[in-house]
Design a protein around this motif. Structure first.
Motif, mmCIF file in Angstrom:
data_model
loop_
_atom_site.group_PDB
_atom_site.id
_atom_site.type_symbol
_atom_site.label_atom_id
_atom_site.label_comp_id
_atom_site.label_asym_id
_atom_site.label_seq_id
_atom_site.Cartn_x
_atom_site.Cartn_y
_atom_site.Cartn_z
ATOM 1 N N LYS A 198 0.711 -1.264 0.017
ATOM 2 C CA LYS A 198 0.115 -0.110 0.112
ATOM 3 C C LYS A 198 0.908 1.435 0.018
ATOM 4 C CE LYS A 198 -0.685 0.307 4.997
ATOM 5 N NZ LYS A 198 -1.680 0.442 6.196
ATOM 6 N N ASN A 199 2.194 1.181 0.453
ATOM 7 C CA ASN A 199 3.182 2.236 0.590
ATOM 8 C C ASN A 199 3.847 2.592 -0.916
ATOM 9 O OD1 ASN A 199 2.761 2.711 3.186
ATOM 10 N ND2 ASN A 199 4.025 1.150 3.740
ATOM 11 N N ARG A 200 3.435 1.692 -1.925
ATOM 12 C CA ARG A 200 3.724 1.893 -3.283
ATOM 13 C C ARG A 200 2.607 1.798 -4.130
ATOM 14 N NH1 ARG A 200 9.218 1.482 -4.534
ATOM 15 N NH2 ARG A 200 10.743 0.871 -3.034
ATOM 16 N N SER A 201 1.498 2.146 -3.657
ATOM 17 C CA SER A 201 0.400 1.860 -4.446
ATOM 18 C C SER A 201 -0.553 3.241 -4.505
ATOM 19 C CB SER A 201 -0.418 0.807 -3.854
ATOM 20 O OG SER A 201 0.134 -0.384 -4.426
ATOM 21 N N GLY A 202 -1.619 3.478 -5.278
ATOM 22 C CA GLY A 202 -2.562 4.523 -5.158
ATOM 23 C C GLY A 202 -1.811 6.101 -5.335
ATOM 24 N N TRP A 292 -14.844 16.549 -19.281
ATOM 25 C CA TRP A 292 -13.505 17.332 -18.948
ATOM 26 C C TRP A 292 -12.462 16.217 -19.495
ATOM 27 C CZ3 TRP A 292 -9.880 14.739 -16.045
ATOM 28 C CH2 TRP A 292 -10.579 14.007 -14.948
ATOM 29 N N MET A 293 -12.795 15.141 -19.784
ATOM 30 C CA MET A 293 -11.505 13.798 -20.026
ATOM 31 C C MET A 293 -11.565 13.879 -21.454
ATOM 32 S SD MET A 293 -9.585 12.381 -18.176
ATOM 33 C CE MET A 293 -9.271 10.982 -18.978
ATOM 34 N N THR A 294 -12.406 14.640 -22.515
ATOM 35 C CA THR A 294 -12.102 14.325 -23.818
ATOM 36 C C THR A 294 -10.816 15.041 -24.119
ATOM 37 O OG1 THR A 294 -14.322 14.937 -24.099
ATOM 38 C CG2 THR A 294 -13.135 15.150 -25.961
ATOM 39 N N GLY A 295 -10.091 14.077 -24.914
ATOM 40 C CA GLY A 295 -8.744 14.467 -25.359
ATOM 41 C C GLY A 295 -7.466 13.950 -24.329
ATOM 42 N N GLY A 296 -8.032 13.195 -23.202
ATOM 43 C CA GLY A 296 -7.310 12.628 -22.368
ATOM 44 C C GLY A 296 -6.938 11.097 -22.318
ATOM 45 N N SER A 297 -6.637 10.616 -21.590
ATOM 46 C CA SER A 297 -6.207 9.003 -21.510
ATOM 47 C C SER A 297 -6.155 8.623 -20.110
ATOM 48 C CB SER A 297 -4.756 8.862 -22.218
ATOM 49 O OG SER A 297 -4.807 7.563 -22.490
ATOM 50 N N TYR A 298 -6.007 7.188 -19.801
ATOM 51 C CA TYR A 298 -5.969 6.513 -18.527
ATOM 52 C C TYR A 298 -4.918 5.984 -18.308
ATOM 53 C CZ TYR A 298 -11.105 7.594 -18.516
ATOM 54 O OH TYR A 298 -12.292 8.346 -18.509
ATOM 55 N N LEU A 299 -3.925 5.980 -17.372
ATOM 56 C CA LEU A 299 -2.791 5.319 -17.240
ATOM 57 C C LEU A 299 -2.827 4.389 -16.128
ATOM 58 C CD1 LEU A 299 0.325 5.405 -17.225
ATOM 59 C CD2 LEU A 299 0.513 7.136 -15.269
ATOM 60 N N VAL A 300 -2.145 3.185 -16.230
ATOM 61 C CA VAL A 300 -2.222 2.176 -15.368
ATOM 62 C C VAL A 300 -0.967 2.057 -14.951
ATOM 63 C CG1 VAL A 300 -2.251 -0.136 -14.414
ATOM 64 C CG2 VAL A 300 -4.116 0.957 -15.679
ATOM 65 N N ALA A 422 -1.229 1.571 -9.378
ATOM 66 C CA ALA A 422 -2.172 2.702 -9.366
ATOM 67 C C ALA A 422 -2.991 2.901 -10.509
ATOM 68 C CB ALA A 422 -1.080 3.921 -8.975
ATOM 69 N N VAL A 423 -3.671 3.664 -10.591
ATOM 70 C CA VAL A 423 -4.431 4.061 -11.897
ATOM 71 C C VAL A 423 -4.972 5.509 -11.845
ATOM 72 C CG1 VAL A 423 -6.676 3.362 -10.924
ATOM 73 C CG2 VAL A 423 -6.458 3.544 -13.343
ATOM 74 N N PHE A 424 -4.607 6.141 -12.865
ATOM 75 C CA PHE A 424 -4.843 7.654 -12.919
ATOM 76 C C PHE A 424 -5.687 8.181 -14.128
ATOM 77 C CE2 PHE A 424 -1.077 6.866 -10.735
ATOM 78 C CZ PHE A 424 -1.291 7.763 -9.451
ATOM 79 N N ALA A 425 -6.334 9.189 -14.134
ATOM 80 C CA ALA A 425 -7.063 9.817 -15.330
ATOM 81 C C ALA A 425 -6.268 10.902 -15.775
ATOM 82 C CB ALA A 425 -8.583 10.432 -15.072
ATOM 83 N N ILE A 426 -5.750 10.963 -17.062
ATOM 84 C CA ILE A 426 -4.830 11.817 -17.598
ATOM 85 C C ILE A 426 -5.733 12.823 -18.427
ATOM 86 C CG2 ILE A 426 -2.931 12.129 -19.003
ATOM 87 C CD1 ILE A 426 -2.475 10.456 -16.653
ATOM 88 N N PRO A 427 -5.591 14.179 -17.903
ATOM 89 C CA PRO A 427 -6.556 15.013 -18.722
ATOM 90 C C PRO A 427 -5.983 15.523 -19.851
ATOM 91 C CG PRO A 427 -5.227 16.248 -16.618
ATOM 92 C CD PRO A 427 -4.848 14.718 -16.597
ATOM 93 N N PRO A 428 -6.829 16.474 -20.702
ATOM 94 C CA PRO A 428 -6.024 16.555 -21.950
ATOM 95 C C PRO A 428 -4.941 17.650 -21.579
ATOM 96 C CG PRO A 428 -8.293 17.595 -21.404
ATOM 97 C CD PRO A 428 -8.049 16.956 -20.399
#
Length: 449
Positions: A198-202, A292-300, A422-428
């Protein structure tokens, strides 16, 4: 460790732009909305303020970017990648040699203060990616106050530095953002073999710094963390070297720490059709609250520990059977060349390439930007080493999740273990000098200024 397809069509390598001094338009304007008060005027606030309108530390080389890609260049040129664009740099950009990735937790409960931080970070990122100092620089200011820039990158070129920001699921529990969380930003399920720390996640936020000079990447993260003092704190970070994937057509495919070419058929930064299909979020993918996510991506992001010592005692034949490729050329089983189309049925049922291939996963395809890492030993004389896996996609539910579930049967699992996630929403991307990271998320009208 997943392999994803990319183009087999050769393309001509673009010629880097010749060096030039930055134009006046590349410098912060005192009248710009993004401009901040001088550091001297902020000393009364405990020295925590940051001035963001200073002179450049040195020349930067402009590098054209259409919003989909930045042109490749030799690492030695020290060129700068354009910061502004439809999409954030650091995704389809030709993969640099070094990485410093940091996940942050938000400490402030003040929405306005957090928005101001994003604006300050954006202005700092503009300067850092251009090879300029942060604020008033590392020296020459008030002797009684800490300098604005930490100074370890003085005299260094931009080194193709890119800074890419993302927002984690936990951020949407703050600042009244719950209804703006995209459906595709899912909490990753537990996968077979996971042993997550958990200390290397999120993390509420992430910043991915990629550059051809490790000191440039580390300097960028260090200065963003310093600007965020009191508002955000680093939750965990990862240094990476030896890129394990390429987004440049026909470039030499890198090898991972197991000695195999990895990500041979990765999506190339020039493949605009495949980027649109598999990487960039379309307006039709989201409801109005998540527009707001249009033009963005998702990162794992996954920290994958390799059992190096066990692997090194495994026979060559078994290693090749596990991957489904030969170790020398990198050709798929039964083929002659690395980029030959794999014949999956010729591989063992539990071969890594076979299980990770889009044909096995209903077409699921990822854009990978992973790096190797070594972080000392585990206290038992074994290297703490492996792959820091980074994959961008249009929808996590249709990308990483089905591929990772397929890999539950992967024979490679005997030699690896996922220990961070971890997973993140990457904005445009940031459109222009009046724009800032996260504006589309925090503004009432995502399409407006």
């Amino acid at each position: 460790m997943t392999n994803t397809p990319s183009t087999d069509t050769p393309s001509e390598e673009p010629t880097p732009a010749p060096p030039s001094q930055p134009s006046p338009s590349s410098q912060p304007s005192p009248s710009s909305p993004a401009s901040q008060p001088s550091r001297r005027s902020l000393i009364g606030w405990g020295g925590a303020g940051l001035a963001l309108g200073a002179a450049a530390a040195g020349g930067a080389v402009a590098m054209a970017r259409t919003g989909d890609d930045a042109e490749p260049t030799a690492a030695g040129s020290g060129a700068a990648v354009a910061f502004h664009g439809t999409h954030q740099a650091g995704i389809a950009t030709p993969v640099q040699d070094r990485l410093h990735f940091a996940a942050f937790d938000v400490k402030t409960t003040d929405r306005a203060a957090f928005v101001q931080l994003l604006k300050d970070w954006t202005e700092a990122a503009r300067r850092l990616t251009a090879g300029q100092v942060v604020g008033e620089g590392a020296y020459g200011g008030l002797a009684e106050a800490p300098p604005d820039d930490t100074g370890e990158a003085l005299g260094l070129k931009p080194s193709r530095l890119t800074l890419t920001i993302g927002f984690g699921p936990s951020l949407f529990e703050r600042f009244g953002l719950a209804d703006r969380r995209p459906e595709a930003l899912v909490d990753l399920p537990k996968f077979a073999g996971d042993n997550l720390d958990k200390n290397r996640s999120g993390g509420d936020l992430c910043v991915q710094a990629c550059a051809d000079d490790p000191q440039v990447a580390v300097h960028a993260i260090r200065n963003l963390a310093r600007i965020g003092f009191g508002k955000v704190v680093i939750r965990w970070s990862q240094l990476g070297f030896g890129k394990t994937s390429s987004t440049t057509p026909d470039a030499q495919t890198p090898r991972n720490l197991m000695g195999f070419k990895d990500g041979t058929r990765n999506i190339a930064g020039t493949e605009t059709d495949r980027l649109k299909k598999f990487v960039w979020v379309e307006e039709t993918d989201v409801d109005k609250d998540a527009a707001w996510m249009t033009g963005g991506s998702y990162l794992v992001a996954r920290r994958i520990r390799m059992n190096i010592e066990t692997w090194d005692r495994t026979s060559l034949q078994e290693q090749e059977d596990i991957f489904g490729r030969d170790k020398g050329e990198g050709a798929p089983v039964g083929r002659a060349k690395e980029r030959d189309k794999p014949f999956l049925k010729a591989m063992k049922p539990d071969a890594h390439v076979r299980l990770a291939h889009p044909d096995t996963n209903a077409g699921a395809t990822l854009l990978r930007r992973g790096y190797s890492f070594t972080d000392g030993t585990d206290g038992l004389g074994r290297l703490d080493a492996g792959l820091f896996f980074l994959a961008y996609q249009r929808d996590v539910r249709k990308g990483f999740v089905p591929v990772q579930r397929s890999l539950a049967a992967d024979s490679l699992n005997e030699y690896i273990q996922h220990v961070g996630s971890a997973v993140f929403a990457i904005p445009p991307g940031v459109r222009d000098r009046d724009d800032w990271w996260g504006r589309t998320l925090f503004s009432a009208d995502p399409k407006g200024a």
